[in-house]
Scaffold this motif. Structure first.
Motif, PDB file in Angstrom:
ATOM      1  N   ARG A   1      53.328  32.710  32.723  1.00  0.00           N
ATOM      2  CA  ARG A   1      52.489  31.593  32.522  1.00  0.00           C
ATOM      3  C   ARG A   1      51.136  31.803  32.618  1.00  0.00           C
ATOM      4  O   ARG A   1      50.168  31.461  31.605  1.00  0.00           O
ATOM      5  N   LEU A   2      50.689  32.584  33.616  1.00  0.00           N
ATOM      6  CA  LEU A   2      49.126  32.761  33.702  1.00  0.00           C
ATOM      7  C   LEU A   2      48.697  33.829  32.794  1.00  0.00           C
ATOM      8  O   LEU A   2      47.603  33.601  32.371  1.00  0.00           O
TER       9      LEU A   2
ATOM     10  N   ARG B   1      48.236  31.578  29.695  1.00  0.00           N
ATOM     11  CA  ARG B   1      46.899  30.683  29.954  1.00  0.00           C
ATOM     12  C   ARG B   1      45.658  31.443  29.729  1.00  0.00           C
ATOM     13  O   ARG B   1      44.590  31.134  28.989  1.00  0.00           O
TER      14      ARG B   1
END
Length: 234
Positions: free
Chosen positions: A53-54, A57
């Protein structure tokens, strides 16, 4: 050198400089995958999910960062272009040269294919006199500018309009209307007691002027132009 002999050296390098691994996405992704396989299919590694997820992003932030930089550079380049065009526009000391300069050097700086000045007039004699001032100048009946800028739709009249050209553009471009495909229209306030004017920039590229584009720089250019015109008309 064999892999076994190289392993201690590589291990020491990684221990001394772990950022070599941490900053390499492919290596980190490979290590996480190996760790997941070792843990088995029935165990979910939340750290791996969080890292994915990071990473997504971070990718979005990098794309946004590049877009912001590109937009800032484009805006700066556009500002410099308008400034150079304004300085060149103000150079002539005679009105006829001032007008002809619009369609030549100023147009080249702005990278447009056509520049026209439209003036409304009620007097036929005045129309004939204005026509002698060069093909950059168009004369029209009162009300033409508002109608043309609204494109006959009765919409609110804006000071700057960007769009593709309309069938009635022949009244402005003449024979060039066959290849001018987009235009920027700037309404001019020529002072109290005078009919309005309109500065028109035309381009062969149908996408050079689009409604979605900003108009601040063109509004500034038009503001300088109309003030210069007031002095000439006075």
């Amino acid at each position: 050198m064999s892999d076994t002999a190289f392993a201690p050296e590589l291990r020491t390098k990684i221990i001394n400089d772990p950022d070599v691994i941490l900053e390499d996405r492919d290596l980190m992704r490979a290590l996480i995958s190996a760790n997941e396989r070792a843990m088995g299919a029935n165990i979910v590694d939340l750290r791996g999910v969080a890292m994915e997820r990071l990473e997504r992003r971070l990718d979005r932030l990098e794309d946004t960062h590049r877009s912001v930089i590109a937009a800032a550079y484009e805006n700066l380049a556009g500002t410099n272009q308008i400034h150079r065009a304004v300085l060149r526009m103000l150079d002539p000391i005679e009105f006829e040269t001032f007008l002809k300069n619009l369609a030549t050097e100023v147009a080249d700086i702005l990278r447009v294919d056509s520049v026209k000045l439209v003036l409304e007039t009620e007097q036929e004699g005045e129309e004939v006199a204005l026509r002698r001032l060069g093909n950059v100048l168009c004369v029209a009946e009162p009300g033409f500018i508002s109608e043309y800028m609204r494109s006959g739709k009765g919409s609110q009249l804006r000071p700057v309009v960007l769009r593709q050209t309309l069938p009635q553009s022949e009244a402005i471009y003449g024979e060039a209307s066959t290849w001018v495909r987009s235009e920027a229209l700037m309404r001019l306030d020529l002072g109290e007691g005078r009919l309005p004017g309109m500065l028109v920039m035309g381009a062969e590229d149908p996408h050079q002027f689009k409604p979605s584009q900003g108009t601040d720089l063109l509004a500034f250019f038009a503001g300088v132009f109309e003030r210069a015109m007031r002095r000439w008309l006075a």
